[in-house]
Scaffold this motif. Structure first.
Motif, PDB file in Angstrom:
ATOM      1  N   LEU A 263       0.847  -1.193   0.000  1.00  0.00           N
ATOM      2  CA  LEU A 263       0.000   0.000   0.000  1.00  0.00           C
ATOM      3  C   LEU A 263       0.881   1.242   0.000  1.00  0.00           C
ATOM      4  N   LEU A 264       2.019   1.127   0.678  1.00  0.00           N
ATOM      5  CA  LEU A 264       3.050   2.162   0.667  1.00  0.00           C
ATOM      6  C   LEU A 264       4.335   1.545   0.131  1.00  0.00           C
ATOM      7  N   GLU A 265       5.210   2.405  -0.417  1.00  0.00           N
ATOM      8  CA  GLU A 265       6.497   1.916  -0.909  1.00  0.00           C
ATOM      9  C   GLU A 265       7.554   1.879   0.189  1.00  0.00           C
ATOM     10  N   TYR A 266       7.458   2.828   1.143  1.00  0.00           N
ATOM     11  CA  TYR A 266       8.457   2.939   2.201  1.00  0.00           C
ATOM     12  C   TYR A 266       7.765   3.260   3.522  1.00  0.00           C
ATOM     13  N   TYR A 267       8.391   2.886   4.619  1.00  0.00           N
ATOM     14  CA  TYR A 267       7.805   3.135   5.929  1.00  0.00           C
ATOM     15  C   TYR A 267       7.654   4.628   6.215  1.00  0.00           C
ATOM     16  N   ASP A 268       8.582   5.457   5.705  1.00  0.00           N
ATOM     17  CA  ASP A 268       8.525   6.886   5.990  1.00  0.00           C
ATOM     18  C   ASP A 268       7.872   7.679   4.864  1.00  0.00           C
ATOM     19  N   GLU A 269       7.188   6.993   3.964  1.00  0.00           N
ATOM     20  CA  GLU A 269       6.472   7.679   2.887  1.00  0.00           C
ATOM     21  C   GLU A 269       5.272   8.434   3.456  1.00  0.00           C
ATOM     22  N   ASP A 270       4.947   9.569   2.873  1.00  0.00           N
ATOM     23  CA  ASP A 270       3.753  10.305   3.273  1.00  0.00           C
ATOM     24  C   ASP A 270       2.530   9.514   2.805  1.00  0.00           C
ATOM     25  N   PRO A 271       1.759   8.929   3.714  1.00  0.00           N
ATOM     26  CA  PRO A 271       0.636   8.081   3.305  1.00  0.00           C
ATOM     27  C   PRO A 271      -0.436   8.827   2.532  1.00  0.00           C
ATOM     28  N   ARG A 272      -0.453  10.148   2.653  1.00  0.00           N
ATOM     29  CA  ARG A 272      -1.444  10.932   1.914  1.00  0.00           C
ATOM     30  C   ARG A 272      -1.168  10.930   0.414  1.00  0.00           C
ATOM     31  N   GLN A 273       0.020  10.443   0.028  1.00  0.00           N
ATOM     32  CA  GLN A 273       0.380  10.387  -1.387  1.00  0.00           C
ATOM     33  C   GLN A 273       0.014   9.050  -2.028  1.00  0.00           C
ATOM     34  N   PRO A 275      -3.133   6.874  -2.905  1.00  0.00           N
ATOM     35  CA  PRO A 275      -4.597   6.738  -2.943  1.00  0.00           C
ATOM     36  C   PRO A 275      -5.094   5.364  -2.510  1.00  0.00           C
ATOM     37  N   LYS A 276      -4.359   4.300  -2.851  1.00  0.00           N
ATOM     38  CA  LYS A 276      -4.854   2.971  -2.466  1.00  0.00           C
ATOM     39  C   LYS A 276      -4.679   2.739  -0.966  1.00  0.00           C
ATOM     40  N   PHE A 277      -3.666   3.352  -0.368  1.00  0.00           N
ATOM     41  CA  PHE A 277      -3.515   3.281   1.085  1.00  0.00           C
ATOM     42  C   PHE A 277      -4.682   3.982   1.769  1.00  0.00           C
ATOM     43  N   LEU A 278      -4.999   5.184   1.310  1.00  0.00           N
ATOM     44  CA  LEU A 278      -6.089   5.942   1.921  1.00  0.00           C
ATOM     45  C   LEU A 278      -7.427   5.230   1.748  1.00  0.00           C
ATOM     46  N   ALA A 279      -7.664   4.654   0.572  1.00  0.00           N
ATOM     47  CA  ALA A 279      -8.920   3.938   0.339  1.00  0.00           C
ATOM     48  C   ALA A 279      -9.044   2.747   1.280  1.00  0.00           C
ATOM     49  N   LEU A 281      -7.552   2.348   4.291  1.00  0.00           N
ATOM     50  CA  LEU A 281      -7.764   2.779   5.674  1.00  0.00           C
ATOM     51  C   LEU A 281      -9.152   3.371   5.888  1.00  0.00           C
ATOM     52  N   ARG A 282      -9.677   4.051   4.877  1.00  0.00           N
ATOM     53  CA  ARG A 282     -11.047   4.568   5.009  1.00  0.00           C
ATOM     54  C   ARG A 282     -12.030   3.413   5.198  1.00  0.00           C
ATOM     55  N   TRP A 283     -11.831   2.355   4.426  1.00  0.00           N
ATOM     56  CA  TRP A 283     -12.726   1.201   4.535  1.00  0.00           C
ATOM     57  C   TRP A 283     -12.557   0.525   5.892  1.00  0.00           C
ATOM     58  N   ALA A 284     -11.308   0.388   6.337  1.00  0.00           N
ATOM     59  CA  ALA A 284     -11.061  -0.231   7.638  1.00  0.00           C
ATOM     60  C   ALA A 284     -11.710   0.582   8.758  1.00  0.00           C
ATOM     61  N   LYS A 285     -11.587   1.899   8.670  1.00  0.00           N
ATOM     62  CA  LYS A 285     -12.186   2.752   9.694  1.00  0.00           C
ATOM     63  C   LYS A 285     -13.701   2.654   9.662  1.00  0.00           C
ATOM     64  N   LYS A 286     -14.265   2.588   8.467  1.00  0.00           N
ATOM     65  CA  LYS A 286     -15.713   2.442   8.315  1.00  0.00           C
ATOM     66  C   LYS A 286     -16.213   1.167   8.987  1.00  0.00           C
ATOM     67  N   LEU A 287     -15.380   0.130   8.968  1.00  0.00           N
ATOM     68  CA  LEU A 287     -15.748  -1.146   9.579  1.00  0.00           C
ATOM     69  C   LEU A 287     -15.465  -1.184  11.078  1.00  0.00           C
ATOM     70  N   GLY A 288     -14.949  -0.074  11.608  1.00  0.00           N
ATOM     71  CA  GLY A 288     -14.740   0.011  13.046  1.00  0.00           C
ATOM     72  C   GLY A 288     -13.349  -0.325  13.523  1.00  0.00           C
ATOM     73  N   GLN A 289     -12.398  -0.493  12.600  1.00  0.00           N
ATOM     74  CA  GLN A 289     -11.040  -0.799  13.027  1.00  0.00           C
ATOM     75  C   GLN A 289     -10.358   0.458  13.574  1.00  0.00           C
ATOM     76  N   ASN A 290      -9.491   0.244  14.536  1.00  0.00           N
ATOM     77  CA  ASN A 290      -8.803   1.345  15.201  1.00  0.00           C
ATOM     78  C   ASN A 290      -7.581   1.752  14.384  1.00  0.00           C
ATOM     79  N   PHE A 292      -5.453   5.011  12.211  1.00  0.00           N
ATOM     80  CA  PHE A 292      -5.249   6.456  12.094  1.00  0.00           C
ATOM     81  C   PHE A 292      -5.299   6.821  10.624  1.00  0.00           C
ATOM     82  N   LEU A 293      -6.199   7.702  10.272  1.00  0.00           N
ATOM     83  CA  LEU A 293      -6.373   8.116   8.886  1.00  0.00           C
ATOM     84  C   LEU A 293      -5.753   9.495   8.698  1.00  0.00           C
ATOM     85  N   PRO A 294      -4.616   9.592   8.020  1.00  0.00           N
ATOM     86  CA  PRO A 294      -3.882  10.864   7.906  1.00  0.00           C
ATOM     87  C   PRO A 294      -4.449  11.774   6.823  1.00  0.00           C
ATOM     88  N   GLU A 295      -5.589  12.380   7.100  1.00  0.00           N
ATOM     89  CA  GLU A 295      -6.193  13.268   6.105  1.00  0.00           C
ATOM     90  C   GLU A 295      -6.396  14.655   6.696  1.00  0.00           C
TER      91      GLU A 295
END
Length: 295
Positions: A263-273, A275-279, A281-290, A292-295
């Motif tokens: 989902l990310l290329e590197y551990y220190d990559e800006d996750p906001r860059q 889109p598939k990472f954000l999509a 995490l949004r789905w995981a959060k929607k399902l109630g998972q704990n 952090f969504l960096p938006e």
């Protein structure tokens, strides 16, 4: 792995090696029983993708299955041996855990082929000793150096938009059809459907891995905002069709000619860059998972 699950408060998934004997399995189960947080569940699976002919565990299982008279064709013997050995392993874990409350017993299959699922689930009524049917319904775009439909020579000259058009119009609907058909099989046998791996599968195969233009194009497609939209549709389809647990194949991993799995290329990559990472995490959060969504 046990400590990681305890720290993350995440259920565990353990694959027993294909040549492991009963004593290894029993000692492994005891270790997990004694050290894993008792609030967590344990997914138990025999090896990994034993159905897949590219792996040595498939060939080994086929040989064992043929010795036991499970089939003349090695691939059919491998499917049936998967069912046979899985049930043996499940029973050992059940004995060590004193029941089924914390266990999720996994029978794996090939996402694209419900016939394989039928063969594994039905052999000696293995489904009666399992809880889930597990598949990997990738959004697949496998590009060979030469091919009737997709070839590296042709695709390498596409634009990123053309690649994403193909993914959205062909690969995504195909993945959804796989999910639909496998859910029908799972329902017929009274099992839940889970995804042991999932996500995009845009990659050159064979000689096409060395096509640098193709590699750059597929990486660019993975970075594109539309990939996030495709992921959202993918997750929504999985949920709508009644899928249970879905495991994305990789969280972090360098993108290369071998694929863009993370989902990310590197551990220190800006996750906001990504889109598939954000999509995801949004789905995981929607399902109630704990998460952090960096938006």
């Amino acid at each position: 792995m046990i400590e990681l699950c305890n720290r993350q408060k995440a259920d565990a998934w353990f694959c027993m090696p294909h040549e492991a004997d009963d004593e290894f399995v029993r000692q492994f189960a005891r270790l997990v029983r004694d050290r894993l947080d008792p609030q967590l569940k344990v997914y138990v699976e025999y090896s990994n993708e034993v159905w897949n002919g590219i792996f040595p565990q498939h060939r080994w299982a086929g040989e064992q299955g043929q010795k036991l008279g499970f089939g003349e064709k090695p691939w059919e013997a491998a499917w049936r041996y998967t069912a046979f050995r899985s049930v043996q392993i499940f029973r050992i874990w059940e004995e060590e855990f004193g029941g089924l409350e914390r266990l999720v017993r996994v029978l794996p299959s090939q996402a694209a082929n419900p016939y394989v699922s039928e063969q594994i689930l039905s052999f000696r009524d293995a489904y009666q000793h399992a809880d889930v049917l597990a598949i990997a319904p990738y959004i697949s775009m496998n590009i060979r150096a030469k091919g009737e439909k997709l070839s590296a020579e042709v695709v390498a000259n596409w634009t990123v938009e053309q690649v994403l058009d193909h993914v959205e119009q062909q690969a995504l609907p195909q993945a959804i059809r796989w999910i639909e058909r496998q859910k029908e099989v799972a329902d017929r046998y009274g099992l839940k459907l889970v995804a042991y791996e999932a996500g995009q599968h845009l990659v050159g195969v064979g000689e096409a891995v060395n096509n640098e233009r193709l590699t750059r194009l597929l990486i660019a497609a993975n970075r594109h905002p539309r990939m996030g939209e495709i992921y959202q549709k993918y997750f929504e389809a999985w949920e709508r069709l009644g899928g249970d647990l879905l495991c994305h194949f990789s969280s972090v991993g360098r993108w290369s000619k071998w694929g863009s799995w993370g989902l990310l290329e590197y551990y220190d990559e800006d996750p906001r860059q990504s889109p598939k990472f954000l999509a995801t995490l949004r789905w995981a959060k929607k399902l109630g998972q704990n998460v952090f969504l960096p938006e």
